[in-house]
Design an enzyme around this catalytic site. Structure first.
Site, PDB file in Angstrom:
ATOM      1  N   LEU A   1       1.642  25.310 -25.561  1.00 55.03           N
ATOM      2  CA  LEU A   1       0.370  25.763 -26.358  1.00 55.03           C
ATOM      3  C   LEU A   1      -0.824  24.701 -26.475  1.00 55.03           C
ATOM      4  O   LEU A   1      -1.496  24.824 -27.337  1.00 55.03           O
ATOM      5  CB  LEU A   1       0.865  26.124 -27.814  1.00 55.03           C
ATOM      6  CG  LEU A   1       1.968  27.349 -27.782  1.00 55.03           C
ATOM      7  CD1 LEU A   1       2.303  27.527 -29.157  1.00 55.03           C
ATOM      8  CD2 LEU A   1       1.248  28.695 -27.284  1.00 55.03           C
ATOM      9  N   CYS A   2      -0.489  23.675 -25.541  1.00 53.42           N
ATOM     10  CA  CYS A   2      -1.388  22.836 -25.177  1.00 53.42           C
ATOM     11  C   CYS A   2      -2.947  23.261 -24.936  1.00 53.42           C
ATOM     12  O   CYS A   2      -2.509  23.811 -23.589  1.00 53.42           O
ATOM     13  CB  CYS A   2      -1.121  21.439 -24.569  1.00 53.42           C
ATOM     14  SG  CYS A   2      -0.874  20.048 -25.494  1.00 53.42           S
ATOM     15  N   HIS A   3      -3.998  22.846 -25.335  1.00 51.90           N
ATOM     16  CA  HIS A   3      -5.167  23.347 -24.735  1.00 51.90           C
ATOM     17  C   HIS A   3      -5.612  22.364 -23.463  1.00 51.90           C
ATOM     18  O   HIS A   3      -5.216  21.391 -23.471  1.00 51.90           O
ATOM     19  CB  HIS A   3      -6.519  23.001 -25.509  1.00 51.90           C
ATOM     20  CG  HIS A   3      -6.341  23.860 -26.834  1.00 51.90           C
ATOM     21  ND1 HIS A   3      -5.882  23.853 -27.935  1.00 51.90           N
ATOM     22  CD2 HIS A   3      -7.018  25.136 -26.860  1.00 51.90           C
ATOM     23  CE1 HIS A   3      -6.010  24.695 -28.704  1.00 51.90           C
ATOM     24  NE2 HIS A   3      -6.760  25.857 -28.038  1.00 51.90           N
TER      25      HIS A   3
ATOM     26  N   MET B   1      -1.436  14.503 -27.340  1.00 52.88           N
ATOM     27  CA  MET B   1      -0.441  14.898 -26.676  1.00 52.88           C
ATOM     28  C   MET B   1      -0.395  14.455 -25.168  1.00 52.88           C
ATOM     29  O   MET B   1       0.563  14.038 -24.691  1.00 52.88           O
ATOM     30  CB  MET B   1      -0.357  16.588 -26.456  1.00 52.88           C
ATOM     31  CG  MET B   1      -0.048  17.009 -27.865  1.00 52.88           C
ATOM     32  SD  MET B   1       1.568  16.653 -28.639  1.00 52.88           S
ATOM     33  CE  MET B   1       2.654  16.929 -27.313  1.00 52.88           C
ATOM     34  N   GLU B   2      -1.747  14.205 -24.704  1.00 49.76           N
ATOM     35  CA  GLU B   2      -1.982  13.582 -23.420  1.00 49.76           C
ATOM     36  C   GLU B   2      -1.482  12.169 -23.363  1.00 49.76           C
ATOM     37  O   GLU B   2      -0.949  11.824 -22.334  1.00 49.76           O
ATOM     38  CB  GLU B   2      -3.572  13.872 -23.130  1.00 49.76           C
ATOM     39  CG  GLU B   2      -3.860  15.461 -22.705  1.00 49.76           C
ATOM     40  CD  GLU B   2      -4.012  16.235 -23.930  1.00 49.76           C
ATOM     41  OE1 GLU B   2      -4.307  17.514 -23.632  1.00 49.76           O
ATOM     42  OE2 GLU B   2      -3.848  15.732 -25.189  1.00 49.76           O
TER      43      GLU B   2
ATOM     44  N   ASP C   1      13.879   6.276 -13.589  1.00 49.62           N
ATOM     45  CA  ASP C   1      14.192   6.837 -12.465  1.00 49.62           C
ATOM     46  C   ASP C   1      14.110   5.771 -11.293  1.00 49.62           C
ATOM     47  O   ASP C   1      14.953   5.721 -10.551  1.00 49.62           O
ATOM     48  CB  ASP C   1      13.113   8.090 -12.189  1.00 49.62           C
ATOM     49  CG  ASP C   1      13.539   8.610 -10.633  1.00 49.62           C
ATOM     50  OD1 ASP C   1      14.522   8.940 -10.355  1.00 49.62           O
ATOM     51  OD2 ASP C   1      12.584   8.378  -9.670  1.00 49.62           O
TER      52      ASP C   1
END
Length: 151
Positions: A61-63, A105-106, A120
């Site tokens: 639901l992130c734009h 969020m980014e 990793d």
């Protein structure tokens, strides 16, 4: 998704941080560019930037946001934590845009993907690394204005 079409575009900035704790041997190999997969910090930096740019593709639901700037930086911490994970790679991302919604969020995605990349690339050296303390430490713009993590 939330409708943000009525919001006025403003300059948005978010800063996030996180850490990958590890043993001394692993940090030494990172510093001396001895990790077999390549230069850990260079690859993690590019991965973090890609993570910020891909945020809306992996978080449902992130734009999608037109990002104007992403930085991912590292600080190496040696012997500052209790053994056996006495060292760390600290990660900070800054994301900026001019838009109707924030870029927290980014910024979090950039730090998270960079941390996962460090893990990793170094897991062959040490499997006991720990990703921790991923969080937003500052945001600017929008209705809520300026917010900063209390120290």
């Amino acid at each position: 998704m939330v409708d943000v079409s009525a919001k006025q575009p403003t300059i948005r900035l978010a800063i996030a941080r996180g850490r990958v704790r590890m043993n001394h041997e692993t940090l030494t190999q990172i510093k001396q560019d001895q990790i077999k997969k390549g230069n850990v910090l260079a690859v993690a930096q590019v991965a973090g930037i890609m993570g910020a740019k891909s945020c809306s593709q992996i978080i449902p639901l992130c734009h999608p946001i037109s990002i104007s700037k992403v930085t991912v930086s590292f600080a190496l911490q040696e012997g500052v934590y209790p053994e056996p994970l006495s060292c760390a790679v600290d990660i900070e991302s800054q994301v900026k845009c001019k838009g109707e919604t924030g870029v927290e969020m980014e910024a979090l995605s950039a730090v998270s993907i960079a941390a996962l990349t460090v893990f990793d690339m170094c897991k062959a050296v040490s499997k006991d690394m720990r990703i921790e303390n991923v969080r937003v430490v500052e945001k600017l713009g929008g209705k809520s204005g300026h917010w900063k993590e209390s120290e």
